[in-house]
Design a protein around this motif. Structure first.
Motif, short mmCIF file in Angstrom:
data_model
loop_
_atom_site.label_atom_id
_atom_site.label_comp_id
_atom_site.label_asym_id
_atom_site.label_seq_id
_atom_site.Cartn_x
_atom_site.Cartn_y
_atom_site.Cartn_z
N MET A 1 0.69 -1.01 0.05
CA MET A 1 0.48 0.08 0.26
C MET A 1 1.21 0.80 0.21
SD MET A 1 -2.98 -0.28 2.61
CE MET A 1 -4.23 -1.72 1.83
N ASN A 2 -0.04 2.32 -0.69
CA ASN A 2 1.07 3.32 -0.23
C ASN A 2 0.12 4.48 0.66
OD1 ASN A 2 2.82 5.50 -1.30
ND2 ASN A 2 1.83 5.62 -3.32
N TRP A 3 1.01 4.42 1.56
CA TRP A 3 0.44 5.56 2.35
C TRP A 3 1.09 6.81 2.40
CZ3 TRP A 3 -3.02 3.68 5.92
CH2 TRP A 3 -3.12 1.56 5.76
N ARG A 4 0.00 7.97 3.39
CA ARG A 4 0.22 8.99 3.31
C ARG A 4 -0.72 10.29 3.89
NH1 ARG A 4 -3.96 12.23 0.26
NH2 ARG A 4 -5.25 11.69 -0.60
N LYS A 5 0.30 10.45 4.62
CA LYS A 5 -0.72 11.85 5.90
C LYS A 5 -0.85 13.35 5.05
CE LYS A 5 3.58 10.56 8.68
NZ LYS A 5 4.37 10.89 9.32
N SER A 6 -1.89 13.88 6.16
CA SER A 6 -2.43 14.53 5.98
C SER A 6 -1.63 15.76 5.90
CB SER A 6 -3.27 15.27 6.91
OG SER A 6 -3.65 16.01 7.09
N THR A 7 -1.58 16.74 4.95
CA THR A 7 0.04 18.16 4.78
C THR A 7 -1.08 18.28 6.04
OG1 THR A 7 -2.68 19.28 3.69
CG2 THR A 7 -0.90 18.16 2.65
N TYR A 8 -1.96 18.94 7.04
CA TYR A 8 -1.82 18.82 8.20
C TYR A 8 -1.25 18.16 9.32
CZ TYR A 8 -5.73 21.48 6.09
OH TYR A 8 -6.06 22.63 5.10
N SER A 9 -0.85 17.57 9.19
CA SER A 9 -0.30 17.28 10.27
C SER A 9 0.69 17.52 10.67
CB SER A 9 0.97 15.58 10.08
OG SER A 9 0.33 14.82 9.41
N GLY A 10 0.74 17.61 12.40
CA GLY A 10 1.60 18.51 13.16
C GLY A 10 2.38 17.43 13.42
N GLY A 11 3.49 18.55 15.26
CA GLY A 11 4.52 18.13 14.98
C GLY A 11 6.07 17.83 14.37
N GLY A 12 7.40 18.03 15.65
CA GLY A 12 8.53 17.92 14.47
C GLY A 12 8.79 17.64 13.20
N GLU A 13 8.19 16.52 13.17
CA GLU A 13 7.99 15.01 11.34
C GLU A 13 7.04 14.88 11.59
OE1 GLU A 13 10.77 11.52 12.84
OE2 GLU A 13 11.66 12.80 14.11
N GLY A 14 6.14 15.15 11.81
CA GLY A 14 4.67 15.08 11.40
C GLY A 14 3.97 14.03 11.50
N ASN A 15 4.24 13.78 12.81
CA ASN A 15 4.02 11.74 13.07
C ASN A 15 2.56 12.53 13.99
OD1 ASN A 15 5.34 12.93 15.56
ND2 ASN A 15 6.44 11.31 15.45
N THR A 16 1.92 13.11 14.30
CA THR A 16 0.49 13.20 14.99
C THR A 16 -0.73 13.13 14.58
OG1 THR A 16 0.78 15.16 15.58
CG2 THR A 16 2.32 14.65 16.23
N CYS A 17 -0.77 12.61 13.35
CA CYS A 17 -2.26 12.56 12.64
C CYS A 17 -1.91 11.01 11.88
CB CYS A 17 -1.93 13.09 12.10
SG CYS A 17 -3.30 14.10 10.44
N VAL A 18 -2.85 10.33 11.08
CA VAL A 18 -3.64 9.44 10.65
C VAL A 18 -2.95 9.96 9.37
CG1 VAL A 18 -5.16 9.08 11.64
CG2 VAL A 18 -5.83 10.15 9.59
#
Length: 60
Positions: A1-18
């Motif tokens: 699967m090709n996973w992608r994060k929301s452009t609204y992800s927070g945190g220093g590494e963008g890891n506080t999202c789905v």
């Protein structure tokens, strides 16, 4: 699967999202902080309805 994060992800590494992965019939969703802990899969039409409902709710 090709996973992608929301452009609204927070945190220093963008890891506080789905993250989501798309297929022809389903959208899979997982926690970006714990990707190995499982996924939730829903029909594309259900996910689209969820997103539209969220947009309407956030506008007030």
């Amino acid at each position: 699967m090709n996973w992608r994060k929301s452009t609204y992800s927070g945190g220093g590494e963008g890891n506080t999202c789905v993250e989501i992965a798309e297929s022809v019939t389903h959208i899979s969703i997982r926690d970006s902080k714990a990707p190995a802990c499982g996924t939730l899969s829903v029909a594309v039409s259900s996910f689209a309805a969820f997103v539209e409902g969220t947009k309407r709710h956030s506008r007030g």
